[in-house]
Design a protein around this motif. Structure first.
Motif, PDB file in Angstrom:
ATOM      1  N   SER A  97       0.803  -1.084   0.227  1.00 18.43           N
ATOM      2  CA  SER A  97       0.082   0.061   0.019  1.00 18.43           C
ATOM      3  C   SER A  97       0.934   1.341   0.080  1.00 18.43           C
ATOM      4  CB  SER A  97      -1.069  -0.080   1.352  1.00 18.43           C
ATOM      5  OG  SER A  97      -1.789  -1.232   1.113  1.00 18.43           O
ATOM      6  N   LEU A  98       1.971   1.304   0.599  1.00 21.44           N
ATOM      7  CA  LEU A  98       2.811   2.411   0.719  1.00 21.44           C
ATOM      8  C   LEU A  98       3.734   2.560  -0.459  1.00 21.44           C
ATOM      9  CD1 LEU A  98       4.408   1.955   4.322  1.00 21.44           C
ATOM     10  CD2 LEU A  98       2.848   3.762   3.655  1.00 21.44           C
ATOM     11  N   LEU A  99       3.931   1.354  -0.969  1.00 23.07           N
ATOM     12  CA  LEU A  99       4.733   1.367  -2.297  1.00 23.07           C
ATOM     13  C   LEU A  99       4.005   1.997  -3.578  1.00 23.07           C
ATOM     14  CD1 LEU A  99       7.108  -1.773  -1.755  1.00 23.07           C
ATOM     15  CD2 LEU A  99       7.738   0.083  -2.673  1.00 23.07           C
ATOM     16  N   ALA A 100       2.603   1.420  -3.477  1.00 26.61           N
ATOM     17  CA  ALA A 100       1.755   1.921  -4.519  1.00 26.61           C
ATOM     18  C   ALA A 100       1.598   3.402  -4.799  1.00 26.61           C
ATOM     19  CB  ALA A 100       0.247   1.329  -4.153  1.00 26.61           C
ATOM     20  N   THR A 101       1.482   3.983  -3.433  1.00 23.61           N
ATOM     21  CA  THR A 101       1.751   5.369  -3.515  1.00 23.61           C
ATOM     22  C   THR A 101       3.060   6.001  -3.874  1.00 23.61           C
ATOM     23  OG1 THR A 101       0.422   5.340  -1.354  1.00 23.61           O
ATOM     24  CG2 THR A 101       1.223   7.633  -2.134  1.00 23.61           C
TER      25      THR A 101
ATOM     26  N   ASN B 192      11.906 -16.365  -8.315  1.00 18.22           N
ATOM     27  CA  ASN B 192      10.959 -16.052  -7.233  1.00 18.22           C
ATOM     28  C   ASN B 192      11.854 -15.538  -6.184  1.00 18.22           C
ATOM     29  OD1 ASN B 192       9.223 -17.758  -8.882  1.00 18.22           O
ATOM     30  ND2 ASN B 192       9.171 -19.398  -7.583  1.00 18.22           N
ATOM     31  N   GLN B 193      11.010 -14.563  -5.623  1.00 22.73           N
ATOM     32  CA  GLN B 193      11.679 -13.714  -4.409  1.00 22.73           C
ATOM     33  C   GLN B 193      10.607 -13.681  -3.361  1.00 22.73           C
ATOM     34  OE1 GLN B 193      14.835 -11.963  -4.793  1.00 22.73           O
ATOM     35  NE2 GLN B 193      14.938 -12.892  -6.627  1.00 22.73           N
ATOM     36  N   ILE B 194      11.275 -13.345  -1.937  1.00 24.77           N
ATOM     37  CA  ILE B 194      10.041 -13.723  -1.029  1.00 24.77           C
ATOM     38  C   ILE B 194       9.218 -12.464  -1.106  1.00 24.77           C
ATOM     39  CG2 ILE B 194      11.652 -12.317   0.495  1.00 24.77           C
ATOM     40  CD1 ILE B 194      10.711 -13.840   2.765  1.00 24.77           C
ATOM     41  N   ASP B 195       9.674 -11.310  -1.534  1.00 30.88           N
ATOM     42  CA  ASP B 195       8.780 -10.017  -1.728  1.00 30.88           C
ATOM     43  C   ASP B 195       7.975  -9.946  -3.094  1.00 30.88           C
ATOM     44  OD1 ASP B 195      11.252  -9.660  -2.479  1.00 30.88           O
ATOM     45  OD2 ASP B 195      11.452  -7.477  -2.112  1.00 30.88           O
ATOM     46  N   HIS B 196       8.191 -10.750  -3.946  1.00 31.33           N
ATOM     47  CA  HIS B 196       7.316 -10.867  -5.228  1.00 31.33           C
ATOM     48  C   HIS B 196       6.016 -10.385  -4.971  1.00 31.33           C
ATOM     49  CE1 HIS B 196       9.515 -12.753  -8.534  1.00 31.33           C
ATOM     50  NE2 HIS B 196       8.617 -12.079  -9.228  1.00 31.33           N
ATOM     51  N   ALA B 197       5.200 -10.947  -3.774  1.00 31.80           N
ATOM     52  CA  ALA B 197       3.840 -10.672  -4.010  1.00 31.80           C
ATOM     53  C   ALA B 197       3.735  -9.028  -3.455  1.00 31.80           C
ATOM     54  CB  ALA B 197       3.285 -11.269  -2.756  1.00 31.80           C
ATOM     55  N   ILE B 198       4.640  -8.480  -2.899  1.00 27.54           N
ATOM     56  CA  ILE B 198       4.623  -7.008  -2.417  1.00 27.54           C
ATOM     57  C   ILE B 198       4.672  -6.215  -3.780  1.00 27.54           C
ATOM     58  CG2 ILE B 198       5.915  -5.014  -1.311  1.00 27.54           C
ATOM     59  CD1 ILE B 198       6.584  -6.920   0.993  1.00 27.54           C
ATOM     60  N   LEU B 199       5.606  -6.548  -4.605  1.00 30.69           N
ATOM     61  CA  LEU B 199       5.923  -5.779  -5.749  1.00 30.69           C
ATOM     62  C   LEU B 199       4.707  -6.222  -6.669  1.00 30.69           C
ATOM     63  CD1 LEU B 199       7.858  -4.282  -7.693  1.00 30.69           C
ATOM     64  CD2 LEU B 199       8.718  -6.464  -8.706  1.00 30.69           C
ATOM     65  N   TYR B 200       4.221  -7.196  -6.765  1.00 31.84           N
ATOM     66  CA  TYR B 200       3.119  -7.239  -7.680  1.00 31.84           C
ATOM     67  C   TYR B 200       1.855  -6.451  -7.070  1.00 31.84           C
ATOM     68  CZ  TYR B 200       4.793 -11.441 -10.213  1.00 31.84           C
ATOM     69  OH  TYR B 200       5.543 -12.107 -11.245  1.00 31.84           O
ATOM     70  N   LEU B 201       1.480  -6.585  -5.897  1.00 30.97           N
ATOM     71  CA  LEU B 201       0.502  -5.932  -5.378  1.00 30.97           C
ATOM     72  C   LEU B 201       0.619  -4.375  -5.527  1.00 30.97           C
ATOM     73  CD1 LEU B 201      -0.528  -8.075  -2.262  1.00 30.97           C
ATOM     74  CD2 LEU B 201      -2.099  -7.510  -4.252  1.00 30.97           C
ATOM     75  N   SER B 202       1.988  -3.798  -4.977  1.00 31.54           N
ATOM     76  CA  SER B 202       1.998  -2.437  -5.093  1.00 31.54           C
ATOM     77  C   SER B 202       2.023  -1.701  -6.659  1.00 31.54           C
ATOM     78  CB  SER B 202       3.543  -2.080  -4.761  1.00 31.54           C
ATOM     79  OG  SER B 202       4.430  -2.554  -5.415  1.00 31.54           O
ATOM     80  N   LEU B 203       2.198  -2.687  -7.671  1.00 27.33           N
ATOM     81  CA  LEU B 203       2.087  -2.208  -9.140  1.00 27.33           C
ATOM     82  C   LEU B 203       0.651  -2.346  -9.332  1.00 27.33           C
ATOM     83  CD1 LEU B 203       5.035  -3.792 -10.604  1.00 27.33           C
ATOM     84  CD2 LEU B 203       4.893  -1.284 -10.236  1.00 27.33           C
ATOM     85  N   LEU B 204      -0.121  -3.135  -8.995  1.00 29.25           N
ATOM     86  CA  LEU B 204      -1.493  -3.045  -9.280  1.00 29.25           C
ATOM     87  C   LEU B 204      -2.001  -1.985  -8.496  1.00 29.25           C
ATOM     88  CD1 LEU B 204      -2.334  -6.999  -8.905  1.00 29.25           C
ATOM     89  CD2 LEU B 204      -2.184  -5.649 -10.945  1.00 29.25           C
ATOM     90  N   GLY B 205      -1.784  -1.858  -7.421  1.00 27.06           N
ATOM     91  CA  GLY B 205      -2.502  -0.622  -6.677  1.00 27.06           C
ATOM     92  C   GLY B 205      -2.115   0.879  -7.202  1.00 27.06           C
ATOM     93  N   ALA B 206      -1.046   0.945  -7.878  1.00 23.40           N
ATOM     94  CA  ALA B 206      -0.614   2.195  -8.573  1.00 23.40           C
ATOM     95  C   ALA B 206      -1.289   2.111  -9.997  1.00 23.40           C
ATOM     96  CB  ALA B 206       1.083   1.974  -8.703  1.00 23.40           C
ATOM     97  N   GLN B 207      -2.226   0.965 -10.260  1.00 21.89           N
ATOM     98  CA  GLN B 207      -2.743   0.857 -11.607  1.00 21.89           C
ATOM     99  C   GLN B 207      -2.210   0.605 -12.679  1.00 21.89           C
ATOM    100  OE1 GLN B 207      -4.997   4.748 -11.016  1.00 21.89           O
ATOM    101  NE2 GLN B 207      -6.748   3.558 -11.463  1.00 21.89           N
ATOM    102  N   CYS B 208      -0.930   0.034 -12.652  1.00 17.64           N
ATOM    103  CA  CYS B 208       0.145  -0.208 -13.689  1.00 17.64           C
ATOM    104  C   CYS B 208      -0.287  -1.574 -14.077  1.00 17.64           C
ATOM    105  CB  CYS B 208       1.624  -0.267 -13.025  1.00 17.64           C
ATOM    106  SG  CYS B 208       2.217   1.334 -12.748  1.00 17.64           S
ATOM    107  N   THR B 209       0.382  -2.263 -15.353  1.00 15.79           N
ATOM    108  CA  THR B 209       0.190  -3.215 -15.771  1.00 15.79           C
ATOM    109  C   THR B 209       1.539  -4.007 -15.623  1.00 15.79           C
ATOM    110  OG1 THR B 209      -1.485  -2.374 -17.548  1.00 15.79           O
ATOM    111  CG2 THR B 209      -0.136  -4.483 -17.935  1.00 15.79           C
ATOM    112  N   ILE B 210       1.516  -5.289 -15.341  1.00 14.43           N
ATOM    113  CA  ILE B 210       2.633  -5.818 -14.997  1.00 14.43           C
ATOM    114  C   ILE B 210       3.014  -6.846 -16.014  1.00 14.43           C
ATOM    115  CG2 ILE B 210       3.843  -7.560 -13.262  1.00 14.43           C
ATOM    116  CD1 ILE B 210       1.888  -6.317 -11.193  1.00 14.43           C
ATOM    117  N   SER B 211       4.295  -6.851 -16.618  1.00 22.27           N
ATOM    118  CA  SER B 211       4.535  -7.805 -17.629  1.00 22.27           C
ATOM    119  C   SER B 211       5.786  -8.731 -17.181  1.00 22.27           C
ATOM    120  CB  SER B 211       5.069  -7.205 -18.828  1.00 22.27           C
ATOM    121  OG  SER B 211       5.296  -8.144 -19.781  1.00 22.27           O
ATOM    122  N   PRO B 212       5.420  -9.900 -16.573  1.00 22.67           N
ATOM    123  CA  PRO B 212       6.510 -10.560 -15.942  1.00 22.67           C
ATOM    124  C   PRO B 212       7.086 -11.808 -16.961  1.00 22.67           C
ATOM    125  CG  PRO B 212       4.581 -11.678 -15.509  1.00 22.67           C
ATOM    126  CD  PRO B 212       4.025 -10.427 -16.329  1.00 22.67           C
ATOM    127  N   GLY B 213       8.466 -12.160 -16.931  1.00 24.13           N
ATOM    128  CA  GLY B 213       9.083 -12.965 -17.727  1.00 24.13           C
ATOM    129  C   GLY B 213      10.065 -13.651 -17.271  1.00 24.13           C
TER     130      GLY B 213
END
Ligand code: 4UU
Length: 539
Positions: free
Chosen positions: A57-61, A81-102
């Motif tokens: 939530s803080l990162l999204a801002t 795979n990283q332990i904080d992958h979920a934080i990164l994904y959620l923060s980008l979604l919260g910032a309304q960005c689109t994620i392209s993982p590869g």
């Protein structure tokens, strides 16, 4: 005939994935949200549900205010795979960005294809991949201020992504977001050609999460469940089951950065893993590798297996070693993961199970006519977890979707009236699957024809039963002045190896032929080439 899901339909809320995951639900109401949720298998370091919620939530801002990202921006991510992958994904979604993982194991050309194709305006990766990625971003003019790292160190002018954290939390529901907005652009070759961007919406993922909960009540949140997390978080199977579904159900995930059989066994024993999402070659390892017997894997109660077919023999061999329930699932990147799977009721060995709620399936024959029970044909799907379409690719969309909204899969199967379950029998699309990973023949063929000595070629998948996987094999026509001998085969094979990531290597070898069978319009007749394989395997 149109097959409709036999399980009751479920309402799918029109909201964004970030808010959906963070709001209270039947699972997070009853669980301790401060206990370890994402656990790094090797170091034992862990992050709780609450910590992930707060940090994202803080990162999204931060992504908005400190980096300037906004709705419509795509961020490419390449990392194991990283332990904080979920934080990164959620923060980008919260910032309304689109994620392209590869895939972090891509070659430079493969990275470049994805970064430019998805039009990434920022990148997140690990320090080890920076040298190759900076070659690309410097060339295309993506500044280092838009390249971020997992971990704590600044390297080559690129900041740790968590350093951009804002001081206030973004508030859910996200203003101006809708279920129809694109959340992810994942890469898949679909039924033909090179890797294409698959646009998956927030609504696709929400549908997928709710469907997976309903289709498998046994998986509904045993308080002691722990799931094994080696499937890659960039691929739809790992992304849904290990990142989003696990977060929704508050199921602890034992994260592995890469697949390693012995480490996997150690972690199952140590953390008393109860759920394992696997692919067929791993099922074979677990069933056959001697090392497995050194460990106590009896905590596993449910194994989900998908991404490629698993034969009855392998299922039986696995059951002898691990007495857990095995459920098969079928899905695609384009269907946001599983759309047919064996719930607790399912279970005919070799079937893929029943339709997820709200999904419809139609089976068509080679003339495009719908067929009924017990008849073979191509599967087409319609429903809330079907992709929005391929990104920027009208031609592929026109080939993939019918005018009335059905999506073609290139997979052949049938509905078995006796068991009430679906079976996958064959694949008519070009795609080869090596250990669950996609290998596009068109990509290998383009590399091969880039060699002067190659006049023509065709790449197909050779099935290796002992490993439960297909392996890519090239049939090559050499130029008239070139000798078709072992030395030439090695030269060709080495050239391909140099130009592709590990899992795309021509492990099935190079065979010389005098001509590649073609249709009058010049299209490769892959069926005929596959017949050569069948002849060879009979011998
Ligand atoms: C025969 O591999 C995947 C998704 C796998 C998945 C996800 C959630 C499986 C079960 C689950 O619950 O996606 P892609 O896009 O990499 O590859 C899709 C292709 C399919 O079109 C089909 O050809 O992978 C093949 N495939 C299968 N084939 C997927 N699952 C199966 C299966 N049997 N069970």
């Amino acid at each position: 005939m149109i097959y409709k899901a036999t399980v009751p339909a479920i309402p799918i809320p029109d909201t964004d994935l970030f808010s959906f995951l963070l709001e209270s639900n039947e699972f997070n109401q009853s669980k301790d949200l401060n206990s370890p949720l994402n656990i790094d298998g090797e170091s034992g370091k862990s992050l709780s549900w609450n910590y992930i919620r707060q940090q994202s939530s803080l990162l999204a801002t931060g992504w908005k205010q400190n980096v300037g990202l906004s709705k419509g921006d795509t961020v490419a991510i390449f990392a194991p795979n990283q332990i904080d992958h979920a934080i990164l994904y959620l923060s980008l979604l919260g910032a309304q960005c689109t994620i392209s993982p590869g895939n972090p194991a891509y070659t430079e050309a493969e990275f470049e294809h994805q970064i430019t194709n998805c039009r990434a305006s920022a990148l997140v990766t690990v320090a080890g991949l920076l040298p190759v990625l900076l070659n690309i971003t410097d060339k295309i003019g993506l500044p280092r201020s838009k390249i971020f790292l997992f971990g704590d160190k600044q390297v080559e002018g690129c900041r740790p992504y968590h350093s951009i954290k804002g001081t206030t939390e973004v508030s859910a529901p996200i203003q101006g977001s809708r279920g129809d907005d694109v959340a992810f652009i994942c890469y898949s070759s679909g039924t033909t050609g090179l890797a294409k961007g698959v646009m998956l919406t927030h609504g696709n993922f929400i549908a997928q999460i709710l469907q997976s909960v309903r289709v498998d009540p046994e998986n509904e949140g045993d308080a002691d469940d722990v799931i094994l997390g080696f499937l890659p978080f960039y691929h739809i199977y790992g992304l849904t089951s290990l990142v989003f579904n696990a977060y929704y159900k508050v199921t602890p995930v034992i994260i592995m950065a890469r697949y390693d059989l012995e480490l996997l066994c150690q972690l199952v024993e140590k953390y008393k893993v109860t759920l394992a999402s696997i692919v067929p070659p791993v099922a074979v390892h677990l069933a056959k590798a001697p090392i497995v017997t050194k460990y106590n894997l009896s905590s596993i109660r449910l194994i989900g297996c998908g991404a490629a077919p698993l034969s009855r023999e392998h299922i039986e061999a696995l059951a002898k070693r691990i007495p857990a329930k095995l459920v098969q699932g079928y899905g695609m990147t384009e269907t946001t993961s599983g759309v047919i799977s064996q719930g607790v009721e399912g279970g005919v060995a070799g079937s893929i199970g029943i339709l997820s709620p709200n999904m419809e399936c139609k089976i068509i024959n080679t003339e495009g006519k719908e067929v009924g029970d017990d008849q073979e044909g191509e599967f087409l799907f319609r429903g809330p977890s079907i992709m929005k379409g391929y990104y920027n690719n009208d031609k592929a969309n026109a080939e993939t979707f019918t005018t009335d909204g059905w999506m073609r899969t290139g997979d052949v199967g049938k509905y078995d009236s006796k068991s009430g379950e679906f079976f996958i029998l064959d694949r008519i699309k070009e795609l080869i699957k090596f250990k669950g990973f996609q290998v596009a023949p068109a990509e290998l063929e383009a590399i091969l024809t880039g060699l002067d000595i190659v006049a023509d070629c065709c790449v197909v998948g050779l099935y290796d039963e002992s490993q439960a996987t297909e392996i890519p094999r090239a049939y090559v026509v050499v130029q008239p002045n070139v000798e078709a001998n072992e030395k030439t085969a090695k030269l060709i094979n080495d050239y391909v190896t140099k130009n592709v990531t590990n899992y795309k290597k021509l492990r099935g070898g190079v065979k010389f032929v005098s001509a590649i069978p073609k249709s009058p319009s010049g299209k490769i007749l892959r069926r005929e080439v596959k017949e050569w394989l069948k002849e060879e395997q009979k011998q």
